[in-house]
Design an enzyme around this catalytic site. Sequence first.
Site, PDB file in Angstrom:
ATOM      1  N   ASP A  14       0.805  -1.239  -0.002  1.00  0.00           N
ATOM      2  CA  ASP A  14       0.259  -0.099   0.110  1.00  0.00           C
ATOM      3  C   ASP A  14       0.788   1.324   0.108  1.00  0.00           C
ATOM      4  OD1 ASP A  14      -2.080   1.841   0.561  1.00  0.00           O
ATOM      5  OD2 ASP A  14      -3.326   0.548   1.928  1.00  0.00           O
ATOM      6  N   HIS A 207      -6.880   4.770   6.520  1.00  0.00           N
ATOM      7  CA  HIS A 207      -5.968   5.651   6.049  1.00  0.00           C
ATOM      8  C   HIS A 207      -6.093   6.864   6.843  1.00  0.00           C
ATOM      9  CE1 HIS A 207      -4.205   3.755   2.319  1.00  0.00           C
ATOM     10  NE2 HIS A 207      -5.218   2.660   2.650  1.00  0.00           N
ATOM     11  N   CYS A 238      -4.297   4.327  -2.389  1.00  0.00           N
ATOM     12  CA  CYS A 238      -4.683   3.613  -3.500  1.00  0.00           C
ATOM     13  C   CYS A 238      -4.894   4.444  -4.752  1.00  0.00           C
ATOM     14  CB  CYS A 238      -6.198   2.961  -3.370  1.00  0.00           C
ATOM     15  SG  CYS A 238      -6.732   2.127  -4.962  1.00  0.00           S
TER      16      CYS A 238
HETATM   17  P1  HMG Z   1      -8.572  -5.652 -16.688  1.00  0.00           P
HETATM   18  O1  HMG Z   1      -7.954  -4.601 -17.726  1.00  0.00           O
HETATM   19  O2  HMG Z   1     -10.168  -5.695 -16.710  1.00  0.00           O
HETATM   20  O3  HMG Z   1      -8.047  -7.120 -16.925  1.00  0.00           O
HETATM   21  O4  HMG Z   1      -8.086  -5.321 -15.377  1.00  0.00           O
HETATM   22  P2  HMG Z   1      -8.350  -8.112 -17.900  1.00  0.00           P
HETATM   23  O5  HMG Z   1      -8.596  -9.577 -17.358  1.00  0.00           O
HETATM   24  O6  HMG Z   1      -9.384  -7.670 -19.059  1.00  0.00           O
HETATM   25  O7  HMG Z   1      -6.755  -8.244 -18.753  1.00  0.00           O
HETATM   26  C1  HMG Z   1      -6.508  -7.287 -19.486  1.00  0.00           C
HETATM   27  C2  HMG Z   1      -4.839  -7.683 -19.598  1.00  0.00           C
HETATM   28  O8  HMG Z   1      -4.253  -7.400 -18.376  1.00  0.00           O
HETATM   29  C3  HMG Z   1      -4.342  -8.639 -20.231  1.00  0.00           C
HETATM   30  O9  HMG Z   1      -3.050  -8.454 -20.824  1.00  0.00           O
HETATM   31  C4  HMG Z   1      -4.158  -9.351 -18.890  1.00  0.00           C
HETATM   32  O10 HMG Z   1      -3.197 -10.440 -19.458  1.00  0.00           O
HETATM   33  C5  HMG Z   1      -3.633  -8.646 -18.175  1.00  0.00           C
HETATM   34  P3  HMG Z   1      -2.981  -8.153 -22.271  1.00  0.00           P
HETATM   35  O11 HMG Z   1      -3.758  -9.290 -23.138  1.00  0.00           O
HETATM   36  O12 HMG Z   1      -3.926  -6.873 -22.711  1.00  0.00           O
HETATM   37  O13 HMG Z   1      -1.565  -7.986 -22.688  1.00  0.00           O
HETATM   38  N1  HMG Z   1      -3.661  -8.988 -16.615  1.00  0.00           N
HETATM   39  C6  HMG Z   1      -2.758  -9.024 -15.594  1.00  0.00           C
HETATM   40  N2  HMG Z   1      -1.472  -8.861 -15.741  1.00  0.00           N
HETATM   41  C7  HMG Z   1      -0.778  -9.178 -14.729  1.00  0.00           C
HETATM   42  N3  HMG Z   1      -1.189  -9.648 -13.609  1.00  0.00           N
HETATM   43  C8  HMG Z   1      -2.400  -9.925 -13.508  1.00  0.00           C
HETATM   44  C9  HMG Z   1      -3.384  -9.495 -14.689  1.00  0.00           C
HETATM   45  N4  HMG Z   1      -4.730  -9.548 -14.625  1.00  0.00           N
HETATM   46  C10 HMG Z   1      -5.014  -9.384 -16.072  1.00  0.00           C
HETATM   47  N5  HMG Z   1      -3.038 -10.119 -12.267  1.00  0.00           N
HETATM   48  C11 HMG Z   1      -7.449  -5.960 -13.243  1.00  0.00           C
HETATM   49  C12 HMG Z   1      -8.482  -6.059 -14.176  1.00  0.00           C
HETATM   50  C13 HMG Z   1      -8.189  -6.539 -11.815  1.00  0.00           C
HETATM   51  C14 HMG Z   1      -6.364  -7.002 -13.586  1.00  0.00           C
HETATM   52  C15 HMG Z   1      -6.805  -4.632 -13.049  1.00  0.00           C
HETATM   53  O14 HMG Z   1      -8.137  -3.847 -12.759  1.00  0.00           O
HETATM   54  C16 HMG Z   1      -5.838  -4.584 -11.821  1.00  0.00           C
HETATM   55  O15 HMG Z   1      -4.902  -5.037 -11.898  1.00  0.00           O
HETATM   56  N6  HMG Z   1      -6.290  -3.849 -10.732  1.00  0.00           N
HETATM   57  C17 HMG Z   1      -5.713  -3.506  -9.427  1.00  0.00           C
HETATM   58  C18 HMG Z   1      -5.546  -2.142  -8.871  1.00  0.00           C
HETATM   59  C19 HMG Z   1      -4.837  -1.971  -7.714  1.00  0.00           C
HETATM   60  O16 HMG Z   1      -3.915  -2.733  -7.494  1.00  0.00           O
HETATM   61  N7  HMG Z   1      -5.275  -1.254  -6.730  1.00  0.00           N
HETATM   62  C20 HMG Z   1      -4.607  -1.027  -5.420  1.00  0.00           C
HETATM   63  C21 HMG Z   1      -4.849  -2.194  -4.469  1.00  0.00           C
HETATM   64  S1  HMG Z   1      -6.315  -2.049  -3.815  1.00  0.00           S
HETATM   65  C22 HMG Z   1      -6.058  -0.966  -2.331  1.00  0.00           C
HETATM   66  O17 HMG Z   1      -5.241  -0.342  -2.398  1.00  0.00           O
HETATM   67  C23 HMG Z   1      -6.912  -1.015  -1.161  1.00  0.00           C
HETATM   68  C24 HMG Z   1      -6.447  -1.497   0.065  1.00  0.00           C
HETATM   69  O18 HMG Z   1      -5.406  -1.182   0.467  1.00  0.00           O
HETATM   70  C25 HMG Z   1      -7.632  -1.593   1.215  1.00  0.00           C
HETATM   71  C26 HMG Z   1      -8.118  -0.226   1.368  1.00  0.00           C
HETATM   72  O19 HMG Z   1      -7.210   0.696   1.766  1.00  0.00           O
HETATM   73  O20 HMG Z   1      -9.250   0.051   1.264  1.00  0.00           O
HETATM   74  C27 HMG Z   1      -6.088  -3.166  -0.326  1.00  0.00           C
HETATM   75 MG    MG Z   2      -5.219   0.714   1.692  1.00  0.00          MG
END
Ligand code: HMG
Ligand code: MG
Length: 296
Positions: A14, A207, A238
């Site tokens: 994070d 946060h 985030c």
């Molecule tokens: P998408 O674009 O809808 O994914 O993203 P998709 O399934 O349609 O795939 C599109 C492309 O992404 C493909 O590649 C996949 O292979 C690739 P392409 O064919 O275009 O070359 N792909 C991946 N590559 C690597 N690793 C993967 C992966 N999945 C798909 N795992 C997705 C959907 C969920 C992947 C995207 O939206 C994403 O990665 N989001 C993450 C956002 C994030 O990390 N946010 C921060 C963390 S959450 C947070 O901080 C909150 C927390 O702290 C608690 C709080 O504070 O409340 C936890």
């Molecule tokens: Mg967080």
Amino acid sequence: MPTEVRIVEVGARDGLQNEKVEIGTADKIALIDRLSATGLRSIEATAFVSPKWVPQMADAAEVLAGITRRPGVAYPVLVPNLQGYERARAAGATEVAVFTAASEAFNLKNTNATVEQSLERFRPVLERAHEDGVRVRGYVSTVLGCPYQGVVALADVVRVSRTLHAMGCYEISLGDTIGVGTPAKARAMLAAVATEVPMPALAVHFHDTYGQALANVLACLEEGVAVVDAAVSGAGGCPYAKGASGNVASEDVVYMLHGLGIRTGIDLDALAATGRWLAALLGRETGSKAGKALAA
Ligand code: HMG
Ligand code: MG
């Protein structure tokens, strides 16, 4: 109040996922290795999310491969889907965390999926993890407010938490993603979730946008929670939550806990030194008041 609290240190994930300063893989590894030497038992190491969505976490495999794992310390990593789970496993992960939200609007921005779609994505992850003997933590974001839809219904927080727990997540972390909560609301939210998920399986994740995070932690301790997420030096936020700011600083939480006579097993001086080291790396002062005071 609990007599002992487990801190889940989220600074390497994070803390760095929204960082504008470029942090090298070796520095991320050094951060985690330093944290491992402080007595922490849970250190979230990185995120196997899409590198297009979060370039800061593109080196997840290298980070996980490079750290020195201490016996007794868990190194969970975020996975958004089965692809992330497979990448994480190939890199040697033995604990993962899935993440969704109580707010549809936020979840769409963060993962391009509705809450229901994200839960469906997690089913195969949980099945595989169960077969592999991998523990899965579950995050519920926006539990006290959403940057896009505003108010979040308590019933939604309870329902999503209950579902993740029923799916097999051993612990549910309740995230105030944008730090809008205040103590009475935080406490009531936790109490509501605890009617459906046992308190020992709950964690809080605050946060500090409005300076309420430490007060919220205290209110939730009084309600009985014994697991607290925090980030060393108060790093964090985030990238898909408008207005998100840093996590509650681990050093400040530990200072408060020790002052309350609650055990953490953590060496506060070592933790504070690590926070100052990280802040220097990021080119700023530590965001932890305890960290600053202990340096004087
Ligand atoms: P998408 O674009 O809808 O994914 O993203 P998709 O399934 O349609 O795939 C599109 C492309 O992404 C493909 O590649 C996949 O292979 C690739 P392409 O064919 O275009 O070359 N792909 C991946 N590559 C690597 N690793 C993967 C992966 N999945 C798909 N795992 C997705 C959907 C969920 C992947 C995207 O939206 C994403 O990665 N989001 C993450 C956002 C994030 O990390 N946010 C921060 C963390 S959450 C947070 O901080 C909150 C927390 O702290 C608690 C709080 O504070 O409340 C936890
Ligand atoms: Mg967080």
